[in-house]
Structure formats: C-alpha cells, structure tokens
Enzyme design. Structure first.
Site, mmCIF file in Angstrom:
data_model
loop_
_atom_site.group_PDB
_atom_site.id
_atom_site.type_symbol
_atom_site.label_atom_id
_atom_site.label_comp_id
_atom_site.label_asym_id
_atom_site.label_seq_id
_atom_site.Cartn_x
_atom_site.Cartn_y
_atom_site.Cartn_z
ATOM 1 N N ARG A 40 49.736 20.200 68.179
ATOM 2 C CA ARG A 40 50.869 21.156 68.224
ATOM 3 C C ARG A 40 51.953 20.874 67.176
ATOM 4 O O ARG A 40 53.098 21.305 67.326
ATOM 5 C CB ARG A 40 51.495 21.194 69.620
ATOM 6 C CG ARG A 40 50.514 21.637 70.672
ATOM 7 C CD ARG A 40 51.199 22.142 71.915
ATOM 8 N NE ARG A 40 50.194 22.609 72.852
ATOM 9 C CZ ARG A 40 49.580 21.834 73.752
ATOM 10 N NH1 ARG A 40 49.892 20.550 73.828
ATOM 11 N NH2 ARG A 40 48.692 22.338 74.556
ATOM 12 N N LYS B 112 55.467 28.202 54.363
ATOM 13 C CA LYS B 112 54.380 29.128 54.701
ATOM 14 C C LYS B 112 53.067 28.360 54.606
ATOM 15 O O LYS B 112 52.757 27.783 53.559
ATOM 16 C CB LYS B 112 54.343 30.306 53.724
ATOM 17 C CG LYS B 112 55.310 31.414 54.093
ATOM 18 C CD LYS B 112 55.035 32.637 53.256
ATOM 19 C CE LYS B 112 56.003 33.746 53.585
ATOM 20 N NZ LYS B 112 55.815 34.919 52.710
ATOM 21 N N GLU C 161 54.514 33.188 38.421
ATOM 22 C CA GLU C 161 55.457 33.058 39.549
ATOM 23 C C GLU C 161 56.862 32.698 39.036
ATOM 24 O O GLU C 161 57.858 33.123 39.614
ATOM 25 C CB GLU C 161 54.987 31.984 40.539
ATOM 26 C CG GLU C 161 53.713 32.330 41.292
ATOM 27 C CD GLU C 161 53.917 33.279 42.495
ATOM 28 O OE1 GLU C 161 55.058 33.719 42.748
ATOM 29 O OE2 GLU C 161 52.918 33.586 43.171
ATOM 30 N N LYS D 280 64.187 30.061 45.281
ATOM 31 C CA LYS D 280 63.322 30.075 46.466
ATOM 32 C C LYS D 280 64.038 29.442 47.659
ATOM 33 O O LYS D 280 64.008 29.981 48.773
ATOM 34 C CB LYS D 280 62.014 29.344 46.178
ATOM 35 C CG LYS D 280 61.168 29.189 47.417
ATOM 36 C CD LYS D 280 59.795 29.716 47.297
ATOM 37 C CE LYS D 280 59.155 29.907 48.676
ATOM 38 N NZ LYS D 280 57.740 30.074 48.622
ATOM 39 N N GLU E 17 60.920 35.427 57.139
ATOM 40 C CA GLU E 17 60.659 36.692 56.436
ATOM 41 C C GLU E 17 60.921 37.904 57.319
ATOM 42 O O GLU E 17 60.082 38.786 57.481
ATOM 43 C CB GLU E 17 59.223 36.711 55.905
ATOM 44 C CG GLU E 17 59.056 37.753 54.802
ATOM 45 C CD GLU E 17 57.724 37.622 54.065
ATOM 46 O OE1 GLU E 17 57.418 36.550 53.547
ATOM 47 O OE2 GLU E 17 57.031 38.645 54.024
ATOM 48 N N ARG F 38 63.475 37.502 52.579
ATOM 49 C CA ARG F 38 62.395 36.650 52.040
ATOM 50 C C ARG F 38 61.250 37.490 51.466
ATOM 51 O O ARG F 38 60.515 37.026 50.590
ATOM 52 C CB ARG F 38 61.867 35.684 53.118
ATOM 53 C CG ARG F 38 60.827 34.736 52.559
ATOM 54 C CD ARG F 38 60.528 33.553 53.443
ATOM 55 N NE ARG F 38 59.482 32.740 52.838
ATOM 56 C CZ ARG F 38 59.135 31.535 53.224
ATOM 57 N NH1 ARG F 38 59.756 30.975 54.228
ATOM 58 N NH2 ARG F 38 58.172 30.881 52.605
ATOM 59 N N ASN G 164 57.756 38.206 47.496
ATOM 60 C CA ASN G 164 56.404 38.764 47.367
ATOM 61 C C ASN G 164 56.347 39.874 46.323
ATOM 62 O O ASN G 164 55.424 40.694 46.352
ATOM 63 C CB ASN G 164 55.926 39.290 48.714
ATOM 64 C CG ASN G 164 55.703 38.167 49.691
ATOM 65 O OD1 ASN G 164 55.128 37.147 49.342
ATOM 66 N ND2 ASN G 164 56.197 38.324 50.902
ATOM 67 N N HIS H 251 53.091 40.936 44.913
ATOM 68 C CA HIS H 251 52.045 40.302 45.725
ATOM 69 C C HIS H 251 51.236 41.302 46.555
ATOM 70 O O HIS H 251 50.078 41.034 46.866
ATOM 71 C CB HIS H 251 52.648 39.240 46.645
ATOM 72 C CG HIS H 251 53.002 37.965 45.924
ATOM 73 N ND1 HIS H 251 53.831 37.938 44.817
ATOM 74 C CD2 HIS H 251 52.638 36.673 46.134
ATOM 75 C CE1 HIS H 251 53.963 36.679 44.404
ATOM 76 N NE2 HIS H 251 53.250 35.902 45.183
ATOM 77 N N HIS I 29 47.568 40.684 46.086
ATOM 78 C CA HIS I 29 46.682 40.250 47.184
ATOM 79 C C HIS I 29 45.511 41.208 47.337
ATOM 80 O O HIS I 29 44.392 40.788 47.661
ATOM 81 C CB HIS I 29 47.456 40.177 48.506
ATOM 82 C CG HIS I 29 48.363 38.985 48.592
ATOM 83 N ND1 HIS I 29 49.283 38.815 49.603
ATOM 84 C CD2 HIS I 29 48.494 37.900 47.792
ATOM 85 C CE1 HIS I 29 49.931 37.677 49.420
ATOM 86 N NE2 HIS I 29 49.479 37.113 48.324
ATOM 87 N N HIS J 182 45.391 33.319 41.397
ATOM 88 C CA HIS J 182 46.495 33.975 42.118
ATOM 89 C C HIS J 182 47.557 34.527 41.153
ATOM 90 O O HIS J 182 47.937 35.693 41.227
ATOM 91 C CB HIS J 182 47.117 32.978 43.102
ATOM 92 C CG HIS J 182 48.292 33.525 43.844
ATOM 93 N ND1 HIS J 182 48.194 34.567 44.737
ATOM 94 C CD2 HIS J 182 49.615 33.199 43.802
ATOM 95 C CE1 HIS J 182 49.392 34.845 45.234
ATOM 96 N NE2 HIS J 182 50.266 34.032 44.678
#
Ligand code: GLY
Length: 362
Positions: A123, A145, A187, A229, A239, A243, A247, A250, A254, A267
């Site tokens: 956990r 993330k 990026e 960032k 997010e 936030r 992206n 992205h 993606h 990427h």
C-alpha cells in the site's frame, strides 16, 4: 567525499514536499541518509543503463543501505502489468518491507513503473528518482505521476505517488543517443510554450548550445523546466485543473504512440507532432500566428524532431484514440491550446468542430 549538494528547488506539496537536486557529477555528493528509513533498497533499471551506471550507483548507495537490483528490458513496451508484477515478485521474494526504498534509475519508463511499484507495494513505500534521460529529468521524474500502459491506451493504469527526492545529474545524459536526447528537448520546448515566453525565446537563441549538450545551457534549461513543472504540480497535484497544461501536445501525441503500439516514435517525437497540431488548432482560433507555427516547426526540425503526422494515421484513427484519453470529459475531447506563446489553457468548449477543421488541413 563531501555530501554537501544542496537542492536546486523543492516541490511544495503539503506533507509531501521533496527536494530536487540538479548539477553535473553531483550524484555521489548527495547525502542519501536523510531519505532512507529502513536498511533495504532496490534499484530498478534497464538493460541499456545497467552496464553504464549500475555499478556507480550501487557503490554510492551501498554506503547508506543494503542494495539489490532488478534489470528490465529497456523501452516503452516494458511498461506493462507483467513487468510491474516482476518488480513486486522481487520485493516479496526478498522480504522488502514498508521501510524499504525503491530507486528508479533510468528514463520515463523506469521512473513511471518503479514509482507505480512503490505506490502499490504494501500500500505504498518510498522511492527516489534518478532520471537518466532528458525527458525524465525535465518531466516524468517530477510530480508523482506513476503507472503503466494498457494495450488500449497509454498510462491508463496508475497512481499519484510523489518521490522522496529527485537527483538530476546532467552527466547521466551522456548515456543517451542523439535521438533520445532530442526527444527530451521536445518536452523542454513545451515548457517555454505553455508558461514562459522569455524561456522559449532563450531556447530558440540557444539551439546550437543545446544541440551540442553544453552543460551550462543544459543546467539552465533543466532548472527552468522543472521550476515550471514544480510550480504547476504544487498548484494542482492531482490534475484537477491547471496541471493539465503540462499535457500540451500530449492528447495528439498519446494517440500517435498508442496507434504505433509504442514501437514507432519515441515519446518526445510524438509530442513534437502533437505540439504542431495543438499550435495549429490554436492558430485556427486566431490565437497564435503562422509565424509562431513556422518558428516552432523550425526549432523542432533543428533537433531532428518530426513535425508531420504519420502517413497512415487518419482523422478517424486520431479521434478513436483521442476519445480514450484521460482528458475526455462527458464525451468531449478537452484540448490544451495556446492563447499566445507562454500561455496555455484548457479549452473547455466542444472541440469536435475544431478537430474536424484541423484534420481537414492534414
Ligand atoms: N507529464 C505531465 C504531468 O506530469 O502532469
């Protein structure tokens, strides 16, 4: 050995603030005793990085804990549930407990999957990010993330789990091929576009220095990127709103990566094309100019980054993959667009008509 490296900045999240160290050849001079609560640590790395950095990192960290390691196959295709299960098995078989620490030594794939293993083992246990790619240094190692890909979509399974520390040693970038390095530059350019016009201008003026990996230019670029960032993550860790601007490019990118089964563009290459599409959409709304688009196209091309949509990718394929993106809300594909250079926002109106218009121009 002097354990005297000070953090360049702190990510300020209540109860989970953590330091980011940035510099050249700093790795051995960080005092890791402040981060280990138990005496066991597992380094997770890949078969590209292990021959180059594993001995060096093991030697240093062994002064602070009993260190074991696990070497994964490098590349995005490893970022899946099977690989995650391998990390969990290693931890269980070797009696790692809640006081143990994971060390992510590698690029975005290693950082994301190791972070997710840390988020889910018993956990939640601690982990430290030692990013070795430019992309991981300026983006994925900061902000918590973590996750893995699903065959139907990138990063679909994951959790927010902040690291204890991020150590960004610019000398680790010598492990990168030119292609991987340039993928990371995409990026960096993103940060200028979304939040800092002056930084964007600085990047355009310093393309030559960045292309030859000049250390001082890289420290400026990395620090400026992670400052942006860290501020955005501190303002909206989960997010819920702002936030999302991280992206930029992205949602399109993606879709390309998923369509190519993560075996085509890197990427940052997919994000390069995605940023062109996002700026083109901003242009259709009259918010950015053709000159802005030309400048971006030229900058990306100087880093050998792609600027065109893969030939076999149709509008229907794009929409199909974009419909599954995490930013879809109530059936509406939410886009991150630019009001102007240095000012990104989350477009909240119905975007289908804009996307139809955009894809007609392809
Ligand atoms: N890479 C985007 C984010 O961390 O939010």
């Amino acid at each position: 050995m002097k354990l005297n490296v000070k953090p360049s900045l702190v990510v300020s999240i209540p109860k989970r603030s953590y330091p980011i160290f940035v510099g050249v050849d700093i790795f051995e001079n960080v005092d890791y005793s402040q981060f280990f609560i138990g005496n066991k640590a597992l380094i997770v790395t890949d078969d590209h990085i292990a021959p180059i950095l594993l001995d060096r990192v093991t030697k240093t960290l062994s002064k602070f804990a009993d260190v074991d390691f696990l070497i994964l196959k490098s590349g995005e295709t490893s970022k899946n549930m099977e690989t995650l299960s391998r990390i969990h098995s290693k931890l269980i078989e070797n009696n790692f407990d809640r006081s143990s620490t994971l060390i992510a030594l590698g690029g975005g794939v290693i950082g994301d999957i190791t972070g997710f293993a840390a988020a889910t083992y018993q956990r939640g246990i601690n982990y430290i990010q030692l990013p070795t790619t430019l992309l991981a240094q300026v983006d994925s190692s900061v902000g918590g993330k973590t996750g893995v890909n699903h065959p139907l979509g990138k990063n679909m399974i994951g959790a927010f789990h902040q690291p204890l520390a991020v150590v960004i040693d610019i000398s680790f970038l010598s492990t990168l091929s030119d292609r991987q390095y340039c993928s990371g530059v995409a990026e960096v350019i993103k940060y200028g576009l979304i939040k800092d016009k002056d930084f964007y201008s600085w990047l355009i003026e310093n393309i030559k220095m960045l292309k030859c990996r000049d250390h001082s230019a890289l420290i400026t670029a990395v620090e400026a990127s992670i400052q942006i960032k860290a501020a955005v993550v501190a303002a909206d860790e989960r997010e819920e709103n702002i936030r999302a601007i991280l992206n930029f490019g992205h949602t399109f990118g993606h879709a390309i990566e998923s369509f190519q089964r993560y075996e085509g563009f890197l990427h940052g290459e997919a994000i390069s094309v995605g940023m062109i599409l996002a700026m083109s959409a901003s242009g259709l709304l009259g918010q950015t100019s053709d000159a802005d688009l030309d400048l971006l196209t030229n900058a990306l091309q100087q880093f050998e980054l792609p600027v065109n949509v893969p030939k076999d990718m149709t509008k229907e394929i794009f929409l199909d993959y974009m419909d599954r993106d995490k930013k879809v809300l109530d059936g509406n594909i939410r886009l991150i667009l630019l009001k102007s250079i240095g000012h990104a926002y989350l477009e909240s109106t119905e975007t289908k008509p804009l996307l139809d218009k955009l894809f007609k121009t392809l």
